[in-house]
Write an enzyme that holds these catalytic residues in place. Sequence first.
Site, PDB file in Angstrom:
ATOM      1  N   TYR A 191      -4.644   5.736  -9.007  1.00 17.77           N
ATOM      2  CA  TYR A 191      -5.784   4.866  -8.674  1.00 17.77           C
ATOM      3  C   TYR A 191      -7.495   5.209  -9.934  1.00 17.77           C
ATOM      4  CZ  TYR A 191      -2.964   2.143  -4.939  1.00 17.77           C
ATOM      5  OH  TYR A 191      -2.562   1.811  -4.295  1.00 17.77           O
ATOM      6  N   CYS A 206       0.855  -1.446  -0.026  1.00 21.27           N
ATOM      7  CA  CYS A 206      -0.233   0.149   0.408  1.00 21.27           C
ATOM      8  C   CYS A 206       0.423   1.818  -0.015  1.00 21.27           C
ATOM      9  CB  CYS A 206      -1.612   0.439   0.622  1.00 21.27           C
ATOM     10  SG  CYS A 206      -1.600   1.430   1.351  1.00 21.27           S
TER      11      CYS A 206
HETATM   12  N1  LIG Z   1      -7.039   6.094   4.983  1.00 28.54           N
HETATM   13  C1  LIG Z   1      -6.208   5.791   4.004  1.00 28.54           C
HETATM   14  C2  LIG Z   1      -6.971   5.329   2.468  1.00 28.54           C
HETATM   15  C3  LIG Z   1      -5.266   4.232   2.599  1.00 28.54           C
HETATM   16  C4  LIG Z   1      -6.158   3.139   1.988  1.00 28.54           C
HETATM   17  O1  LIG Z   1      -6.819   3.762   0.574  1.00 28.54           O
HETATM   18  N2  LIG Z   1      -5.481   2.003   2.096  1.00 28.54           N
HETATM   19  C5  LIG Z   1      -5.854   1.168   0.807  1.00 28.54           C
HETATM   20  C6  LIG Z   1      -4.400   0.162   0.946  1.00 28.54           C
HETATM   21  S1  LIG Z   1      -3.437   0.886  -0.851  1.00 28.54           S
HETATM   22  C7  LIG Z   1      -6.896  -0.068   1.617  1.00 28.54           C
HETATM   23  O2  LIG Z   1      -6.704  -0.636   2.723  1.00 28.54           O
HETATM   24  N3  LIG Z   1      -8.451  -0.535   1.288  1.00 28.54           N
HETATM   25  C8  LIG Z   1      -8.944  -1.170   2.170  1.00 28.54           C
HETATM   26  C9  LIG Z   1      -9.972  -0.602   1.486  1.00 28.54           C
HETATM   27  O3  LIG Z   1     -10.127   0.336   0.583  1.00 28.54           O
HETATM   28  O4  LIG Z   1     -11.127  -1.050   2.017  1.00 28.54           O
HETATM   29  C10 LIG Z   1      -4.510   6.813   4.205  1.00 28.54           C
HETATM   30  O5  LIG Z   1      -4.405   6.721   5.159  1.00 28.54           O
HETATM   31  O6  LIG Z   1      -4.301   7.190   3.400  1.00 28.54           O
END
Ligand SMILES: N[C@@H](CCC(=O)N[C@@H](CS)C(=O)NCC(=O)O)C(=O)O
Length: 293
Positions: free
Chosen positions: A171, A43
Amino acid sequence: MAVLDKGIWYPNREEHELSAIDTFTPSKAIEAGRYHLYISLACPFAHRPYGVISYLGLEDVVSISSVAPERYEDGWLFNEEYPDEINQTKNLVELFILSHPAYSGKVTVPILWDKVRNVIIGNDSASLAMDFATRWLPLAKNKFNLVPENYKNEIIALNEWLHGNVNRRVYNFGFAQDQKTYNTSSEIFFDALEILNARLKKSRYLFDDEITLPDLFLMPTLVRFETVYEIHFKANKQRLNSFENLYRYMLDLVAIPNLRKTVDINHSKLHYYMSHKHINPTGIVPAGPKIAW
Ligand SMILES: N[C@@H](CCC(=O)N[C@@H](CS)C(=O)NCC(=O)O)C(=O)O
């Protein structure tokens, strides 16, 4: 996508369908050994606080572990190779429920866990990275000032710009469901790379010749570009190495051992190609490309 709604997991519900979204209360106490950072090595957002911790030498102060690469219907998983040694849960959904039994919101990495109160105290990568870079600096082995006072406001602004135009933007077109969305976001992303390329002609890093926090926001996207985004997200309007200064800059960053060790290309490839079945239905992970660094 997938969410928890009052502690119940819905693998196919969107965040905007929730009536409320819970947030976590940050802890003010800075204490060695008290917190654990859960990340995914794949990530790019989790890579921000991870990069700060590694670069500053804070690993003995804040422990870190990664979830497994695959992410399917149950969300992020732990397994034998990537266990949850802190709470012994089997996945991140269980961990969120352990902390906040009626939680509503997305179940994302990174998360910061308080081992004293047994709760999640943060899940926003930008603020976690800023916090480790500033409030935690007195405990760091390498006391590099990633947020110099004279640049503080510009650093905050550039981090936000990078988020919208680069880190999250890739993304937006990688997951696009129609040509127009793809075209628009791809254009914005590659224009942003052009701006960064021009900026890096004048200085080694984004702010002069010292690494600052925005460098640790940009690096996570650049190091995933050739092996993941260019193929999986169709980020191929231009090759990364056609941005001469930007490429030189990425090579400079990954030549630093404390940053290079935070980059796990294989883990990232496994995650993206296997987990995003809506854009890669077979889940086949490509053998290449071979990269120069
Ligand atoms: N709140 C976030 C978002 C981070 C994020 O989008 N993480 C992704 C992985 S790259 C995730 O865990 N996605 C799972 C989901 O959206 O359900 C941050 O810390 O910037």
